[in-house]
Design an enzyme around this catalytic site. Structure first.
Site, PDB file in Angstrom:
ATOM      1  N   LYS A 170      35.262 103.494  66.727  1.00  0.00           N
ATOM      2  CA  LYS A 170      35.029 102.378  67.329  1.00  0.00           C
ATOM      3  C   LYS A 170      35.292 102.612  68.650  1.00  0.00           C
ATOM      4  O   LYS A 170      34.788 102.109  69.581  1.00  0.00           O
ATOM      5  CB  LYS A 170      35.925 101.135  66.727  1.00  0.00           C
ATOM      6  CG  LYS A 170      35.961  99.840  67.347  1.00  0.00           C
ATOM      7  CD  LYS A 170      34.400  99.185  67.249  1.00  0.00           C
ATOM      8  CE  LYS A 170      34.398  97.896  68.132  1.00  0.00           C
ATOM      9  NZ  LYS A 170      35.115  96.830  67.804  1.00  0.00           N
ATOM     10  N   LYS A 238      40.815  94.992  76.569  1.00  0.00           N
ATOM     11  CA  LYS A 238      41.716  95.232  75.416  1.00  0.00           C
ATOM     12  C   LYS A 238      41.444  96.462  74.741  1.00  0.00           C
ATOM     13  O   LYS A 238      42.424  97.492  74.581  1.00  0.00           O
ATOM     14  CB  LYS A 238      41.897  94.136  74.330  1.00  0.00           C
ATOM     15  CG  LYS A 238      42.876  94.064  73.298  1.00  0.00           C
ATOM     16  CD  LYS A 238      42.566  94.693  72.114  1.00  0.00           C
ATOM     17  CE  LYS A 238      41.191  93.978  71.372  1.00  0.00           C
ATOM     18  NZ  LYS A 238      40.983  94.416  69.907  1.00  0.00           N
TER      19      LYS A 238
END
Lengths: 297, 297
Positions: A170, A238
């Site tokens: 990811k 983030k």
């Protein structure tokens, strides 16, 4: 069999809803309790805490925002660990640190349960429509055990390696997304500054070696100055923080990703962290002193 | 009617060959005369000079390497200008400076002829197979006049604006190609450093927002350490120099493109300028101290 689902944010609520709609018995929990209401109305049971959900389910999905949230859900007071059944499986759909993932998986395994890291991509539309892509790390037989449930909200499920590999893939995904987004931003900035018609330009180049998902999907939004988020700058940032922290742990230099992180930082300071990640072009506009698109061309 | 074709390099020879094969009468010229031999064997006539080609043709295609080459072909001794027919049309398939393009077009128009800038993308395979994409700047009625001939070697022909716009769109194309290539390089470097299986990683992410032509086409080559060029670093660097010069003339900051230019510079110094532009990953490997791919995974 009950399926637990913890975390009913913009992603989790769509995913849990798809599980309910497929006829599975789902026990949900969310920190802000009111977010359980629509799911309960659709037929889900309410859990009292992560501990309560874990005590009632052999399979528990988690989909929260960041590493500390996962840690709280798992190890906090009335957390998953306190209620975990022998042989249970926790599937973490959050995007969090690979090293925190290893720590959580170890804690869960010490209780005789197992863990899959399974971050998703495809945004809130994908969660609602059931077309997410899921990158799974962990034991592949455990993946087979939960595949029928994940199928409710995903169209692509890839097993990419051992525990943590899903999270790491990811992060690779996010590097590709933001640096390709930088390519699109810089290409359109140059096109604008050189006086080109942006739509003709995009059309002429998107089918060849210059082509990308970001160019074809976010390029037109940049040209129209439509900053509605598929994925917000705040969430992107983030994830980039996870990328850069992980790269720092591993000693991997990422010059372009680091540049994008700094540019997003500037946009957050301007107060537009809730805009889509394609507003990256605004950081280049700020340096250049002119705007891309926005006029009838 | 004769069609002139000047410049029989890796691109031009394929394009001229397609014209000959479609049955057009083609007069060719190349600075290194021996490169005319295969075309002559296929049925083309040999020109003695650009002047000679221009004096025998109403339409003259040019496909050479760089701005000085185009200037020499047009304005040099025995150049196109000396033989140009009234009402003739020069189509420049070279990738050169937009400002030199304006200068050439003006000189040609002063002789009662016209100019289209029509740089191509799609590489030597595209030239040979007749599947190039052509970005055309100039008068659109002049484009219609030559479209049947260009169709011999192109599958996409886009009119993108006035004289120079074709060259400028090509520069946008190159910005997108190299910065997207940087995204792929950095993504794979991170994946390697984090111990992921590179093929599974690529497969898991290429279908989503991270996807690009560079990822799907050059990513596997990087993983296999196959540095054969679709487009060489030396030619890419020539085009990036045009990008950065043009951006400098126009006052457009391009931080990521400038970074890639510096990285390619390092690779040229290492003597690998003849490798494919996806060898960009080697510059990051040099910084990181480890290599991407290459082992059985």
């Amino acid at each position: 069999m009950n399926i637990g689902f913890i975390g009913l944010g913009i992603m989790g609520s769509g995913m849990a809803r798809n599980l309910v709609d497929k006829g599975f018995e789902v026990v949900v929990w969310n920190r802000t309790a009111s977010r359980m209401d629509p799911l309960a109305a659709a037929g889900a049971a309410r859990g009292a805490s992560p501990e309560d959900v874990a005590s009632r389910c052999d399979i528990v999905m988690v989909c929260v925002s960041d590493s500390p949230d996962v840690r709280e859900v798992v190890m906090g007071e009335r957390g998953l660990l306190e209620g975990l059944r022998e042989g249970a499986l926790v599937v973490d759909h959050s995007t969090i640190s690979p090293s925190v993932t290893l720590e959580m998986a170890e804690a869960v395994r010490a209780r005789g349960a197992d863990w899959l890291d399974a971050p998703v991509s495809g945004g809130s539309e994908g969660a609602a429509r059931g077309t997410l892509a899921v990158m799974v790390g962990g034991d592949s037989s455990q993946l087979e055990r939960v595949r029928p449930f994940i199928d409710s909200y995903a169209s692509t499920i890839g097993h990419v390696g051992p525990t943590g590999a899903g999270q790491t893939v990811k992060l690779v995904n996010q590097i590709l997304v933001v640096v390709t987004g930088l390519a699109v931003s810089e290409g359109l900035l140059f096109a604008q500054g050189a006086g080109l018609d942006l739509r003709s330009t995009l059309c002429a180049v998107e089918g060849g070696a210059a082509g990308s998902w970001m160019l074809s999907n976010r390029g037109p939004q940049m040209i129209e100055r439509d900053w509605r988020p598929g994925f917000t700058i705040d969430l992107q940032q983030k994830d980039l923080r996870l990328v850069l922290e992980t790269a720092d742990e591993l000693g991997i230099p990422l010059p372009a990703t680091a540049l994008v992180f700094q540019l997003y930082r500037a946009l957050q300071r301007q107060g537009i962290g809730s805009e889509g990640n394609h507003a990256l072009v605004k950081a280049l506009e700020g340096i250049a002193g002119f705007e891309v698109g926005g006029r009838a061309e």
